[in-house]
Write a protein that holds these residues in place. Structure first.
Motif, PDB file in Angstrom:
ATOM      1  N   LYS A 150       0.835  -1.211   0.000  1.00  0.00           N
ATOM      2  CA  LYS A 150       0.000   0.000   0.000  1.00  0.00           C
ATOM      3  C   LYS A 150       0.863   1.252   0.000  1.00  0.00           C
ATOM      4  N   GLU A 151       1.925   1.226   0.785  1.00  0.00           N
ATOM      5  CA  GLU A 151       2.812   2.379   0.839  1.00  0.00           C
ATOM      6  C   GLU A 151       3.473   2.625  -0.519  1.00  0.00           C
ATOM      7  N   GLN A 207       2.284   1.753  -3.486  1.00  0.00           N
ATOM      8  CA  GLN A 207       1.298   2.219  -4.460  1.00  0.00           C
ATOM      9  C   GLN A 207       0.926   3.682  -4.259  1.00  0.00           C
ATOM     10  N   GLN A 208       1.100   4.200  -3.069  1.00  0.00           N
ATOM     11  CA  GLN A 208       0.800   5.606  -2.820  1.00  0.00           C
ATOM     12  C   GLN A 208       1.765   6.536  -3.540  1.00  0.00           C
ATOM     13  N   VAL A 209       2.937   6.038  -3.870  1.00  0.00           N
ATOM     14  CA  VAL A 209       3.909   6.903  -4.544  1.00  0.00           C
ATOM     15  C   VAL A 209       4.141   6.490  -5.998  1.00  0.00           C
ATOM     16  N   ARG A 265       2.212   5.296  -9.638  1.00  0.00           N
ATOM     17  CA  ARG A 265       0.964   5.179 -10.387  1.00  0.00           C
ATOM     18  C   ARG A 265       1.218   4.285 -11.602  1.00  0.00           C
ATOM     19  N   TYR A 296      11.481   6.601  -7.312  1.00  0.00           N
ATOM     20  CA  TYR A 296      10.853   5.773  -6.276  1.00  0.00           C
ATOM     21  C   TYR A 296      11.561   5.964  -4.945  1.00  0.00           C
ATOM     22  N   ARG A 338      10.918   9.556  -3.483  1.00  0.00           N
ATOM     23  CA  ARG A 338       9.513   9.748  -3.109  1.00  0.00           C
ATOM     24  C   ARG A 338       9.183   9.009  -1.821  1.00  0.00           C
ATOM     25  N   ARG A 356       8.184  10.866   1.675  1.00  0.00           N
ATOM     26  CA  ARG A 356       6.873  10.653   2.282  1.00  0.00           C
ATOM     27  C   ARG A 356       6.964  10.019   3.664  1.00  0.00           C
ATOM     28  N   TYR A 357       7.891   9.037   3.827  1.00  0.00           N
ATOM     29  CA  TYR A 357       7.893   8.241   5.054  1.00  0.00           C
ATOM     30  C   TYR A 357       9.118   8.468   5.943  1.00  0.00           C
TER      31      TYR A 357
END
Length: 317
Positions: free
Chosen positions: A46-47, A49-51, A53, A99, A102, A106-107
């Motif tokens: 999930k993490e 796929q959030q970054v 597309r 990747y 990003r 984000r994290y």
């Protein structure tokens, strides 16, 4: 000769889900030695796929993001790229960089990027991305594994009990027999028989058999020859459980029936759905989905059921 259809993407994705630690041990032993495997690991799909597309990156590769723990006690995230394509991709290094930054942005986690290249171009070996302007320099270097290099290390593959040794052999021989169906049949028979010779457990034989069968596509007439040969071999070896061919045959029939119902109801079934259905190997789950497909209101609702079934299957393993 007719080119033989092969499926690389889906079997590799499944293999990474089933044997992630074995993958790191086989391809990146130095990384494996730095991870505390006793603390386990966690897939962070999930993490990721959030970054990422799909429309931006396409579907020619497999990407996995996994949380692991270092032996010193700190957390690290491993971003594993598996590139399966037959031509050079000039955007690949940039994608690795994008990747990585990003996910870091984000994290705020340390991201380790690794790449396994399954293409057929021996000279293509991207290992870094950088740009510089006016004294400002940005760069990312990442370790890569080139599957083609194992052609000269075949003895090493034959001597290894790591499941990825078998998968690399299947991958390379699938590529080498694109226009040689008889050659692929013989290699497929040889590799599946090796599963028994190496003394794998029942579950591992069934799992690896399924992945090899999935990857090394054959024409229908040769697929029947393959099934008959393996059933005869398993019978001669007096296997005390349901044969691999019978198990895989039942799964194929269940998947085909499910796809047929969806095609009858909704006319066209997206390739994504077919890939997801082919990734299911739990008989009760397929049976339940077949029942639900008869009354489901839309493909989108059914997609949600597929995602849930695949997630539950991953947790069980």
């Amino acid at each position: 000769m007719t080119e033989q259809q092969a499926n690389y993407d889906s079997p590799w994705k499944e293999a990474l889900d089933l044997y992630f630690e074995a993958c790191i041990a086989f391809f990146f032993p130095q990384v494996h030695a730095e991870i505390d495997w006793q603390r386990g690991y966690e897939f962070l799909d999930k993490e990721l796929q959030q970054v990422v597309r799909e429309a931006e990156t396409g579907r020619l590769f497999v990407d996995k993001l996994v949380k692991v723990w270092r032996r010193e006690g700190t957390e690290a995230w491993v971003l594993l790229h598996l590139e399966i394509q037959s031509q050079v991709d000039s955007n690949f290094p940039k994608r690795m960089y994008k990747y990585n930054y990003r996910l870091f942005d984000r994290y705020d986690q340390t991201i380790v990027s690794l790449a396994i290249l399954g293409d057929t171009d021996m000279s293509w070996r991207p290992q870094d991305y950088s740009y510089e302007l006016w004294g400002c320099r940005i760069s990312l270097q990442f370790p890569i594994i080139k599957l083609l290099d194992y052609e000269t290390r075949w003895t090493e593959l034959e001597e290894s009990r790591n499941p990825f040794a078998v998968l690399v052999m299947a991958h390379l021989r699938t590529q080498a027999t694109t226009k040689d169906p008889q050659g692929r049949l013989q290699w497929k028979l040889s590799l599946v028989k090796r599963l028994y010779e190496l003394g794998y457990t029942k579950d591992n034989i069934l799992q690896l058999f399924r992945l090899i069968d999935w990857m090394m596509g054959l024409p229908k007439n040769l697929e029947q020859v393959f099934d008959n040969e393996i059933m005869s071999y398993e019978g001669a070896e007096t296997m005390p459980y349901i044969t691999s061919v019978e198990r895989v045959g039942m799964l194929k029939a269940q998947r085909a029936d499910l796809i047929e119902v969806l095609e009858t109801r909704f006319k066209e079934v997206p390739p994504e759905f077919v890939d997801m259905i082919n990734g299911l190997y739990d008989n009760p789950a397929l049976k339940q989905l077949h029942k639900q497909s008869i009354t489901i209101n839309s493909l989108e609702e059914f997609r949600q059921l597929l995602v849930q079934a695949l997630a539950e299957q991953t947790l069980e393993n």
